[in-house]
Write an enzyme that holds these catalytic residues in place. Structure first.
Site, mmCIF file in Angstrom:
data_model
loop_
_atom_site.group_PDB
_atom_site.id
_atom_site.type_symbol
_atom_site.label_atom_id
_atom_site.label_comp_id
_atom_site.label_asym_id
_atom_site.label_seq_id
_atom_site.Cartn_x
_atom_site.Cartn_y
_atom_site.Cartn_z
ATOM 1 N N GLY A 121 0.823 -1.206 0.000
ATOM 2 C CA GLY A 121 0.000 0.000 0.000
ATOM 3 C C GLY A 121 0.857 1.256 0.000
ATOM 4 N N GLU A 171 -7.928 -5.689 6.706
ATOM 5 C CA GLU A 171 -7.119 -4.736 5.941
ATOM 6 C C GLU A 171 -8.025 -4.029 4.957
ATOM 7 O OE1 GLU A 171 -7.855 -6.339 2.808
ATOM 8 O OE2 GLU A 171 -5.755 -6.224 2.178
ATOM 9 N N ASP A 202 -0.888 -4.914 14.071
ATOM 10 C CA ASP A 202 -1.532 -4.567 15.342
ATOM 11 C C ASP A 202 -2.657 -5.560 15.611
ATOM 12 O OD1 ASP A 202 -2.523 -2.689 13.010
ATOM 13 O OD2 ASP A 202 -4.246 -3.037 14.306
ATOM 14 N N GLU A 212 -7.622 -3.759 1.042
ATOM 15 C CA GLU A 212 -7.460 -3.835 -0.426
ATOM 16 C C GLU A 212 -7.695 -5.197 -1.075
ATOM 17 O OE1 GLU A 212 -4.878 -2.617 1.520
ATOM 18 O OE2 GLU A 212 -5.237 -0.481 1.209
HETATM 19 O O1 LIG Z 1 0.219 -1.562 4.865
HETATM 20 P P1 LIG Z 1 -0.752 -1.431 3.722
HETATM 21 O O2 LIG Z 1 -0.341 -2.262 2.554
HETATM 22 O O3 LIG Z 1 -1.017 0.005 3.315
HETATM 23 O O4 LIG Z 1 -2.141 -2.053 4.240
HETATM 24 C C1 LIG Z 1 -2.896 -1.636 5.357
HETATM 25 O O5 LIG Z 1 -2.469 -0.399 5.915
HETATM 26 C C2 LIG Z 1 -3.338 0.671 5.500
HETATM 27 C C3 LIG Z 1 -4.004 1.258 6.711
HETATM 28 O O6 LIG Z 1 -3.070 1.775 7.604
HETATM 29 C C4 LIG Z 1 -4.348 0.046 4.543
HETATM 30 O O7 LIG Z 1 -3.888 0.213 3.232
HETATM 31 C C5 LIG Z 1 -4.339 -1.392 4.997
HETATM 32 O O8 LIG Z 1 -4.806 -2.332 4.058
HETATM 33 O O1 LIG Z 2 -6.386 -1.832 7.583
HETATM 34 C C1 LIG Z 2 -5.798 -2.069 8.642
HETATM 35 C C2 LIG Z 2 -4.413 -2.351 8.694
HETATM 36 C C3 LIG Z 2 -3.819 -2.605 9.893
HETATM 37 N N1 LIG Z 2 -4.566 -2.551 11.021
HETATM 38 C C4 LIG Z 2 -5.897 -2.278 10.973
HETATM 39 O O2 LIG Z 2 -6.557 -2.206 11.993
HETATM 40 N N2 LIG Z 2 -6.476 -2.030 9.792
#
Ligand SMILES: O=P(O)(O)O[C@H]1O[C@H](CO)[C@@H](O)[C@H]1O
Ligand SMILES: O=c1cc[nH]c(=O)[nH]1
Length: 235
Positions: A20, A179, A204, A181
């Site tokens: 991301g 997450e 987390d 995507e």
């Molecule tokens: O670490 P990336 O790939 O961005 O993925 C996670 O982190 C982001 C949120 O902080 C969202 O894009 C989620 O899918």
């Molecule tokens: O989309 C996300 C990525 C990491 N942690 C979250 O709680 N949500």
């Protein structure tokens, strides 16, 4: 060039990693790829192509959320003929037996995004990973003694949530983590007959509030990236 990617034809490999964060794309290119060159600066969404163990591989930031990754994945497949797409992302765990730093291989991705409901006239499509990539990634992870889980994840349109009720319900139905995507990646890969997998690091824990430090995140990200790159070698 496509609308959001400035690469010339042939500058993007048929196999690509998709974080991301565009700075994670830069980190992956500089740390894991040989001879990497940057092919995209449009909107700061960095993309690079190099080689990994002799195989040509690209890495492209996608931004956060279904609309953003959908733009990049559509253009990568339609304008650059990318065949194998492996997301390398972070997620929040919602199962008690999953710990921060664990690696999750998303076999399928449920979602609260309306995109697929609209596409399939309110019928529930089940976005699913490519089995060969999933199988290889699992083999690599277990060979390296990583703590890895395989299963259904939840792709959310929201990062900040009003309540935990939905996550508790999803957890009771064996969903592993959240997450933003993968459901879009899997759906678009199915549409264009391409191969997709999401390899995620638990950054987390949504139920316990546990978090990784930035240093821990870097180490565990490295494990996830190695799993993704080794899986990519089979395609
Ligand atoms: O670490 P990336 O790939 O961005 O993925 C996670 O982190 C982001 C949120 O902080 C969202 O894009 C989620 O899918
Ligand atoms: O989309 C996300 C990525 C990491 N942690 C979250 O709680 N949500």
């Amino acid at each position: 060039m496509s609308v959001h990617i400035g690469a010339k034809p042939g500058e993007i490999a048929e196999t690509i990693l998709l974080p991301g964060d565009p700075l994670r794309a830069q980190y992956i290119a500089e740390t894991f790829l040989e001879g990497a060159t940057c092919y995209n600066h449009v909107r700061g969404m960095l993309g690079y192509t190099g080689t990994y163990k002799g195989k040509r591989v690209s890495v492209q930031g996608t931004g956060m959320g279904v609309p953003s990754i959908s733009i990049y994945v559509n253009e990568l497949m339609q304008s650059y003929d990318v065949q194998n797409l492996i997301r390398v992302g972070t997620c929040g765990a919602i199962q008690e037996d999953i710990k921060v730093r664990d690696v999750i291989l998303a076999m399928s991705a449920s979602s609260d995004s309306q995109t697929n409901r609209l596409l399939f006239n309110q019928v529930d499509f089940a976005p699913t990973a490519n089995f060969d990539l999933l199988h290889k990634a699992f083999q690599v992870a277990t060979e390296h003694n990583l703590s890895v889980k395989v299963g259904n994840i939840f792709t959310s349109d929201s990062f900040y949530r009003e309540s935990m009720d939905l996550y508790k319900k999803l957890a009771s139905y064996q969903v592993l983590a959240v997450e933003m995507e993968s459901s879009a990646l899997y759906t678009l890969a199915a549409k264009y007959k391409r191969n997709a997998l999401s390899v995620l690091t638990v950054s987390d824990h949504i139920l316990t509030g546990e978090e990784t430090t930035s240093e821990e995140r870097q180490t565990t990200f490295n494990e996830m990236i190695e799993v993704a790159l080794e899986a990519a070698l089979i395609k």
